[in-house]
Write a protein that holds these residues in place. Structure first.
Motif, PDB file in Angstrom:
ATOM      1  N   ASN A   1     -28.195 -44.392   0.355  1.00  0.00           N
ATOM      2  CA  ASN A   1     -27.612 -45.790  -0.183  1.00  0.00           C
ATOM      3  C   ASN A   1     -27.918 -46.970   0.255  1.00  0.00           C
ATOM      4  O   ASN A   1     -28.179 -47.957  -0.569  1.00  0.00           O
ATOM      5  CB  ASN A   1     -26.126 -45.555  -0.369  1.00  0.00           C
ATOM      6  CG  ASN A   1     -25.361 -45.387   1.035  1.00  0.00           C
ATOM      7  OD1 ASN A   1     -25.892 -45.006   2.004  1.00  0.00           O
ATOM      8  ND2 ASN A   1     -24.154 -45.796   0.966  1.00  0.00           N
ATOM      9  N   LYS A   2     -28.470 -47.118   1.625  1.00  0.00           N
ATOM     10  CA  LYS A   2     -28.771 -48.451   2.241  1.00  0.00           C
ATOM     11  C   LYS A   2     -30.264 -48.945   1.412  1.00  0.00           C
ATOM     12  O   LYS A   2     -30.251 -50.073   1.538  1.00  0.00           O
ATOM     13  CB  LYS A   2     -28.973 -48.159   3.767  1.00  0.00           C
ATOM     14  CG  LYS A   2     -27.626 -47.579   4.420  1.00  0.00           C
ATOM     15  CD  LYS A   2     -26.456 -48.077   4.079  1.00  0.00           C
ATOM     16  CE  LYS A   2     -25.024 -47.748   4.555  1.00  0.00           C
ATOM     17  NZ  LYS A   2     -24.959 -46.110   4.434  1.00  0.00           N
TER      18      LYS A   2
ATOM     19  N   LYS B   1     -29.330 -51.585  -1.094  1.00  0.00           N
ATOM     20  CA  LYS B   1     -28.788 -52.810  -0.437  1.00  0.00           C
ATOM     21  C   LYS B   1     -29.809 -53.631   0.346  1.00  0.00           C
ATOM     22  O   LYS B   1     -29.992 -54.867   0.056  1.00  0.00           O
ATOM     23  CB  LYS B   1     -27.546 -52.702   0.776  1.00  0.00           C
ATOM     24  CG  LYS B   1     -26.427 -51.782   0.329  1.00  0.00           C
ATOM     25  CD  LYS B   1     -25.447 -51.616   1.570  1.00  0.00           C
ATOM     26  CE  LYS B   1     -24.553 -50.592   1.126  1.00  0.00           C
ATOM     27  NZ  LYS B   1     -23.745 -50.470   2.430  1.00  0.00           N
TER      28      LYS B   1
ATOM     29  N   ASN C   1     -27.800 -43.608   9.186  1.00  0.00           N
ATOM     30  CA  ASN C   1     -28.800 -43.732   8.247  1.00  0.00           C
ATOM     31  C   ASN C   1     -29.251 -45.172   7.785  1.00  0.00           C
ATOM     32  O   ASN C   1     -30.537 -45.275   7.426  1.00  0.00           O
ATOM     33  CB  ASN C   1     -28.234 -43.117   6.997  1.00  0.00           C
ATOM     34  CG  ASN C   1     -27.769 -41.766   7.315  1.00  0.00           C
ATOM     35  OD1 ASN C   1     -28.473 -40.682   7.720  1.00  0.00           O
ATOM     36  ND2 ASN C   1     -26.423 -41.488   7.206  1.00  0.00           N
TER      37      ASN C   1
ATOM     38  N   SER D   1     -23.829 -54.164   4.805  1.00  0.00           N
ATOM     39  CA  SER D   1     -22.560 -54.439   3.842  1.00  0.00           C
ATOM     40  C   SER D   1     -21.891 -55.807   3.991  1.00  0.00           C
ATOM     41  O   SER D   1     -21.098 -56.405   4.935  1.00  0.00           O
ATOM     42  CB  SER D   1     -21.133 -53.428   4.197  1.00  0.00           C
ATOM     43  OG  SER D   1     -21.458 -52.297   4.011  1.00  0.00           O
TER      44      SER D   1
ATOM     45  N   ALA E   1     -18.169 -41.298  -0.907  1.00  0.00           N
ATOM     46  CA  ALA E   1     -17.805 -41.557   0.622  1.00  0.00           C
ATOM     47  C   ALA E   1     -17.883 -43.134   0.820  1.00  0.00           C
ATOM     48  O   ALA E   1     -18.782 -43.836   0.521  1.00  0.00           O
ATOM     49  CB  ALA E   1     -18.777 -41.020   1.569  1.00  0.00           C
ATOM     50  N   THR E   2     -16.848 -43.591   1.447  1.00  0.00           N
ATOM     51  CA  THR E   2     -16.799 -45.241   1.768  1.00  0.00           C
ATOM     52  C   THR E   2     -16.552 -45.221   3.435  1.00  0.00           C
ATOM     53  O   THR E   2     -15.741 -44.773   4.039  1.00  0.00           O
ATOM     54  CB  THR E   2     -15.690 -45.761   0.993  1.00  0.00           C
ATOM     55  OG1 THR E   2     -15.715 -47.091   1.606  1.00  0.00           O
ATOM     56  CG2 THR E   2     -14.210 -45.142   1.358  1.00  0.00           C
ATOM     57  N   GLY E   3     -17.580 -45.997   4.000  1.00  0.00           N
ATOM     58  CA  GLY E   3     -17.419 -46.396   5.284  1.00  0.00           C
ATOM     59  C   GLY E   3     -17.516 -47.905   5.673  1.00  0.00           C
ATOM     60  O   GLY E   3     -16.442 -48.527   5.818  1.00  0.00           O
ATOM     61  N   SER E   4     -18.763 -48.393   5.624  1.00  0.00           N
ATOM     62  CA  SER E   4     -18.671 -49.970   6.031  1.00  0.00           C
ATOM     63  C   SER E   4     -18.550 -50.712   4.594  1.00  0.00           C
ATOM     64  O   SER E   4     -18.402 -52.030   4.758  1.00  0.00           O
ATOM     65  CB  SER E   4     -20.050 -50.267   6.694  1.00  0.00           C
ATOM     66  OG  SER E   4     -21.167 -50.054   5.333  1.00  0.00           O
TER      67      SER E   4
ATOM     68  N   GLY F   1     -19.566 -51.475   1.705  1.00  0.00           N
ATOM     69  CA  GLY F   1     -20.833 -52.318   0.847  1.00  0.00           C
ATOM     70  C   GLY F   1     -20.920 -51.440  -0.387  1.00  0.00           C
ATOM     71  O   GLY F   1     -21.048 -52.103  -1.638  1.00  0.00           O
TER      72      GLY F   1
ATOM     73  N   ASP G   1     -24.691 -34.363   4.093  1.00  0.00           N
ATOM     74  CA  ASP G   1     -24.423 -34.715   5.527  1.00  0.00           C
ATOM     75  C   ASP G   1     -23.209 -34.475   6.318  1.00  0.00           C
ATOM     76  O   ASP G   1     -22.293 -34.782   5.382  1.00  0.00           O
ATOM     77  CB  ASP G   1     -25.117 -36.172   5.919  1.00  0.00           C
ATOM     78  CG  ASP G   1     -24.234 -37.217   5.590  1.00  0.00           C
ATOM     79  OD1 ASP G   1     -23.993 -37.432   4.542  1.00  0.00           O
ATOM     80  OD2 ASP G   1     -23.522 -37.712   6.688  1.00  0.00           O
TER      81      ASP G   1
ATOM     82  N   GLY H   1     -26.821 -39.712   0.443  1.00  0.00           N
ATOM     83  CA  GLY H   1     -27.674 -39.253   1.060  1.00  0.00           C
ATOM     84  C   GLY H   1     -27.251 -38.888   2.490  1.00  0.00           C
ATOM     85  O   GLY H   1     -26.220 -38.452   2.721  1.00  0.00           O
ATOM     86  N   GLY H   2     -28.089 -39.046   3.781  1.00  0.00           N
ATOM     87  CA  GLY H   2     -27.813 -38.722   4.990  1.00  0.00           C
ATOM     88  C   GLY H   2     -28.249 -37.176   5.555  1.00  0.00           C
ATOM     89  O   GLY H   2     -27.853 -37.278   6.853  1.00  0.00           O
TER      90      GLY H   2
HETATM   91  C1  LIG Z   1     -23.567 -45.773   4.855  1.00  0.00           C
HETATM   92  C2  LIG Z   1     -23.419 -44.508   4.288  1.00  0.00           C
HETATM   93  C3  LIG Z   1     -22.223 -44.073   3.233  1.00  0.00           C
HETATM   94  C4  LIG Z   1     -21.086 -45.367   3.274  1.00  0.00           C
HETATM   95  O1  LIG Z   1     -21.649 -46.428   2.332  1.00  0.00           O
HETATM   96  P1  LIG Z   1     -20.954 -47.897   2.980  1.00  0.00           P
HETATM   97  O2  LIG Z   1     -21.505 -48.688   1.914  1.00  0.00           O
HETATM   98  O3  LIG Z   1     -21.426 -47.948   4.397  1.00  0.00           O
HETATM   99  O4  LIG Z   1     -19.564 -47.607   2.707  1.00  0.00           O
HETATM  100  C5  LIG Z   1     -21.995 -43.003   2.712  1.00  0.00           C
HETATM  101  N1  LIG Z   1     -22.930 -42.068   2.683  1.00  0.00           N
HETATM  102  C6  LIG Z   1     -23.852 -42.200   3.698  1.00  0.00           C
HETATM  103  C7  LIG Z   1     -25.137 -41.027   3.666  1.00  0.00           C
HETATM  104  C8  LIG Z   1     -24.113 -43.376   4.406  1.00  0.00           C
HETATM  105  O5  LIG Z   1     -25.390 -43.372   5.278  1.00  0.00           O
END
Ligand SMILES: *Cc1c(COP(=O)(O)O)cnc(C)c1O
Length: 347
Positions: free
Chosen positions: A61-62, A65, A90, A172, A204-207, A209, A298, A330-331
């Motif tokens: 996903n990066k 961005k 990733n 993000s 999935a949500t992490g940072s 963006g 992942d 991904g990942g």
């Molecule tokens: C970074 C990431 C996410 C989360 O996306 P964010 O924009 O950081 O919330 C989800 N899955 C994978 C594989 C990532 O690398």
């Protein structure tokens, strides 16, 4: 003035041409049905948006961005990308590859965020690829303000005559989130072309963006597709506040109004013991998706997202007639940094 076009067009469009951008990504990414997984779970019809196949250095996903972030770096005359992430990030791997593609240097800060990993964790998987792409790296202990650390390193590089462009963790910020506002438009376009619709988007949500960009994009278009973020790290209230904050800033960047906090949906039931620590439900999701659909998830992000989707199906959260789209972020490269645990989970 009456616009007859709006009668035939399902949504209003976002103009992305006003933002600097560099092509890095295979797009549109495919939307595929997951009939065997749907039947296995006895749930609603499940579909996969293949952002694991964005094309750059094993995808993820990066990359969406980075199209806007690297575009901004080039517009600014930068000669180097500086970013930060967890050791098996990733985002760092995709940034290192993007730097190669546009002929920039890359320097990264890696946070030792995940406890109790052996030495191989810091050389294999994504770290191996960071090194292959020629990125230089330095480590940090867990718990620092990593964006502040990264800004300070960029400043020091600037003092030495480099022209660094600092990208925050996960890419993000409102510039990076444009990649996912663009993905929202892509999904709406794919639905319009196929005469289909989805009732839910799960990821999935992490940072933040990715979710913020999607929510901002759908909101800006007036397109009604609720987005459920499955947290990989933070508890519900903190993740909602963080996603909402970036959604608002992204809408501002787009000049597209604002959105209520109650429109940000997060499920924090699948984090397990913390970021980068797979739970039993994480491995169940990896096994099930591999063995029903031949798709790799992942252990840090996408499998926790899928564990959330599986859990929601088991809780009868969806209607049987719903069509649910899972965004594969991904990942899978990080699977090799979890070889010991993955092997143990298979026996
Ligand atoms: C970074 C990431 C996410 C989360 O996306 P964010 O924009 O950081 O919330 C989800 N899955 C994978 C594989 C990532 O690398």
């Amino acid at each position: 003035m009456a616009d007859t076009d709006t009668l035939t067009r399902p949504v209003s469009r976002i103009d992305f041409d006003r933002f600097p951008r560099t092509a890095l990504c295979h797009q549109p990414t495919a939307i595929e049905a997951m009939p065997r997984l749907s039947a296995h779970l006895g749930g609603p019809a499940l579909f996969l948006k293949r952002d694991d196949c964005t094309g750059l250095a094993t995808g993820g996903n990066k990359t969406r961005k980075l199209e806007f972030l690297v575009g901004a770096a080039i517009a600014e005359g930068a000669d180097m990308l500086v970013t930060q992430g967890a050791v098996q990030s990733n985002h760092v791997r995709q940034t290192a590859a993007a730097a190669c593609k546009v002929g920039m240097k890359c320097h990264v800060l890696l946070e030792r965020r995940v406890p109790d990993r052996d030495a191989s964790y810091e050389v294999t998987g994504n770290v191996l690829l960071d090194t292959l792409f020629g990125a230089t790296h330095e480590f940090r202990p867990a718990g620092l303000d990593m964006n502040a650390e990264g800004e300070a390193v960029a400043e020091a590089l600037r003092a030495k005559g480099h022209k660094p462009y600092f990208i925050p963790g996960g890419g993000s910020n409102p510039t990076g989130a444009l990649g996912y506002a663009n993905c929202a438009q892509e999904i709406a376009d794919q639905c319009a072309a196929d005469g289909q619709r989805f009732d839910w988007l799960v990821m999935a949500t992490g940072s933040t963006g990715t979710q913020a960009g999607l929510v901002a994009g759908f909101h800006a278009m007036g397109y009604d597709l609720p987005v459920m973020g499955v947290s990989v790290r933070q508890p519900h209230d903190r993740q909602v506040a963080a996603v909402h904050g970036l959604t608002q800033r992204t809408l501002e960047h787009l000049g597209a109004g604002s959105i209520d906090k109650d429109r940000i949906l997060v499920d924090d039931g699948y984090v397990g013991e913390g970021y980068g620590i797979p739970a039993p439900s994480t491995f169940e999701a990896i096994h099930m998706t591999a063995q029903q659909e031949g798709v790799l998830l992942d252990p840090v992000y996408s499998a926790k997202g899928m564990a959330g989707l599986i859990g929601l199906i088991r809780q009868d959260f969806f209607k049987p007639t719903d069509r649910v789209l899972f965004l594969h972020t991904g990942g899978a490269t990080a699977l090799f940094a979890y070889e010991d645990q993955l092997l143990a989970s298979l026996t």
